[in-house]
Scaffold this active site. Structure first.
Site, PDB file in Angstrom:
ATOM      1  N   SER A   9       0.796  -1.229   0.000  1.00 29.67           N
ATOM      2  CA  SER A   9       0.000   0.000   0.000  1.00 29.67           C
ATOM      3  C   SER A   9       0.828   1.278   0.000  1.00 29.67           C
ATOM      4  O   SER A   9       0.258   2.376  -0.065  1.00 29.67           O
ATOM      5  CB  SER A   9      -0.957   0.015   1.196  1.00 29.67           C
ATOM      6  OG  SER A   9      -2.061  -0.823   0.956  1.00 29.67           O
ATOM      7  N   LYS A  50      -0.078   3.813  -2.593  1.00 26.96           N
ATOM      8  CA  LYS A  50      -1.083   4.884  -2.508  1.00 26.96           C
ATOM      9  C   LYS A  50      -0.463   6.281  -2.473  1.00 26.96           C
ATOM     10  O   LYS A  50      -1.172   7.267  -2.706  1.00 26.96           O
ATOM     11  CB  LYS A  50      -1.984   4.653  -1.298  1.00 26.96           C
ATOM     12  CG  LYS A  50      -2.857   3.404  -1.409  1.00 26.96           C
ATOM     13  CD  LYS A  50      -3.796   3.283  -0.221  1.00 26.96           C
ATOM     14  CE  LYS A  50      -4.710   2.067  -0.321  1.00 26.96           C
ATOM     15  NZ  LYS A  50      -3.998   0.794  -0.021  1.00 26.96           N
ATOM     16  N   SER A  61      -5.362   3.606   4.763  1.00 29.37           N
ATOM     17  CA  SER A  61      -5.062   2.659   3.686  1.00 29.37           C
ATOM     18  C   SER A  61      -6.328   1.988   3.149  1.00 29.37           C
ATOM     19  O   SER A  61      -6.327   0.793   2.844  1.00 29.37           O
ATOM     20  CB  SER A  61      -4.056   1.599   4.149  1.00 29.37           C
ATOM     21  OG  SER A  61      -3.267   1.152   3.067  1.00 29.37           O
ATOM     22  N   LYS A 113       3.085   6.604   5.151  1.00 34.91           N
ATOM     23  CA  LYS A 113       2.311   5.565   4.475  1.00 34.91           C
ATOM     24  C   LYS A 113       2.865   4.206   4.833  1.00 34.91           C
ATOM     25  O   LYS A 113       4.068   3.942   4.695  1.00 34.91           O
ATOM     26  CB  LYS A 113       2.330   5.733   2.952  1.00 34.91           C
ATOM     27  CG  LYS A 113       1.349   4.793   2.260  1.00 34.91           C
ATOM     28  CD  LYS A 113      -0.085   5.201   2.545  1.00 34.91           C
ATOM     29  CE  LYS A 113      -1.086   4.074   2.379  1.00 34.91           C
ATOM     30  NZ  LYS A 113      -1.100   3.113   3.504  1.00 34.91           N
TER      31      LYS A 113
END
Length: 297
Positions: free
Chosen positions: A54, A57, A111, A218
């Site tokens: 993820s 992203k 997320s 992140k």
């Protein structure tokens, strides 16, 4: 003394302050850089191409903002046009609507995969054009070893290197919205048609600690990618970018971030648990079998 000479002296002193010995890290692949110059001060298999989960992203957010579409626009959560991955669970109802900026926030801080997917569906030209834009942006940033196939990171075919992700972190850090949304601690998302609310929390525990001053964050996880973290936080007055890929346990990236911080402040090398060392040996053996031996540390 000229301004250029002063700058060079200051930067020379700053670089000289970086300890020569490298810290022990649980992450199999890593890169660390000061945000003000972007040069790596620590690299561990930093050019190895690996799944990034993820962390993807961050690129999704960059493409969304560069498209210039209205952040206040209400977007519908369309039914998926592609089969969802087994770990694509969501609490969001198909057919409901949310503002673009709120989708972007929950995609980054919590997320939320359905939010990232939906942002791509509403991109000019649709989902395929969005993925193409992700790869075009990677090339523009000089992320030559990166490839994206979806906006969520649920595919292990989204691949990059720790060094490339430093470049991505530097690019997204230029956007106040990404910094704010990715470091939001808690958020109540509001939906319509039907009207309902859902609570979301940040997936990085360090965001909740004022002492860290996290300015960008992140996380990511897939079986193939291990635990991942991209983070920018302040250390002794300077913003430091940490890229930590393929860690063994859920707390390993946080532990590595702490070891990096202490290393920069005191030169301490830290210690890594035996289970994490065993995991690293196993993963390095797998990479070697695939033709990618670990670089000398």
């Amino acid at each position: 003394m000229t301004l250029l000479v002063s700058f060079c002296l200051v930067m020379g002193l700053a670089r000289a302050s970086v300890p020569e010995s490298k810290p022990n890290l649980a992450s199999v692949n890593a890169a660390v850089a000061y945000a003000d110059d972007g040069e790596l001060i620590l690299a561990k298999n930093a050019d190895r191409v690996v799944p990034i989960a993820s962390v993807t992203k961050l690129m999704t957010a960059l493409v969304v903002l560069e498209a210039g579409q209205p952040l206040g626009e209400w977007l519908e959560f369309y039914p998926r046009h592609l089969p969802a991955a087994a770990n694509a669970y969501t609490r969001i109802r198909e057919g409901s609507e949310m503002r673009r900026r709120d989708m972007l926030r929950i995609a980054l801080m919590s997320s939320e995969n359905f939010a990232a997917y939906t942002l791509a569906r509403h991109y000019p030209g649709g989902y395929e054009a969005f993925v193409a834009a992700m790869n075009a942006k990677a090339r523009a940033l000089g992320m030559d070893d990166s490839r994206f196939v979806d906006p969520t990171g649920l595919s292990s075919d989204n691949r990059s290197t720790a060094a490339d992700l430093v470049k991505l972190a530097l690019a997204v850090a230029e956007y106040p919205q990404i910094r704010e949304y990715s470091t939001t601690r808690y958020y109540t998302g509001r939906f319509r048609q039907p009207r309902y609310s859902l609570a979301f929390g940040n997936t990085n525990v360090l965001v909740h600690r004022d002492s860290w001053g996290v300015a960008l964050s992140k996380t990511g996880y897939l079986d193939e990618a291990g635990r991942c973290l991209v983070m920018m936080a302040e250390v002794d007055g300077r913003q430091v970018i940490n890229v930590l890929l393929d860690s063994f346990g859920s707390r390993s990236p946080v532990g590595d971030a702490g070891r990096i911080k202490r290393w920069l402040q005191t030169g301490a090398l830290g210690r890594v648990a035996g289970a994490a060392r065993a995991y690293e040996r196993r993963k390095n053996a797998q990479y070697a079998a695939a033709g990618d031996a670990p670089a000398a540390q």
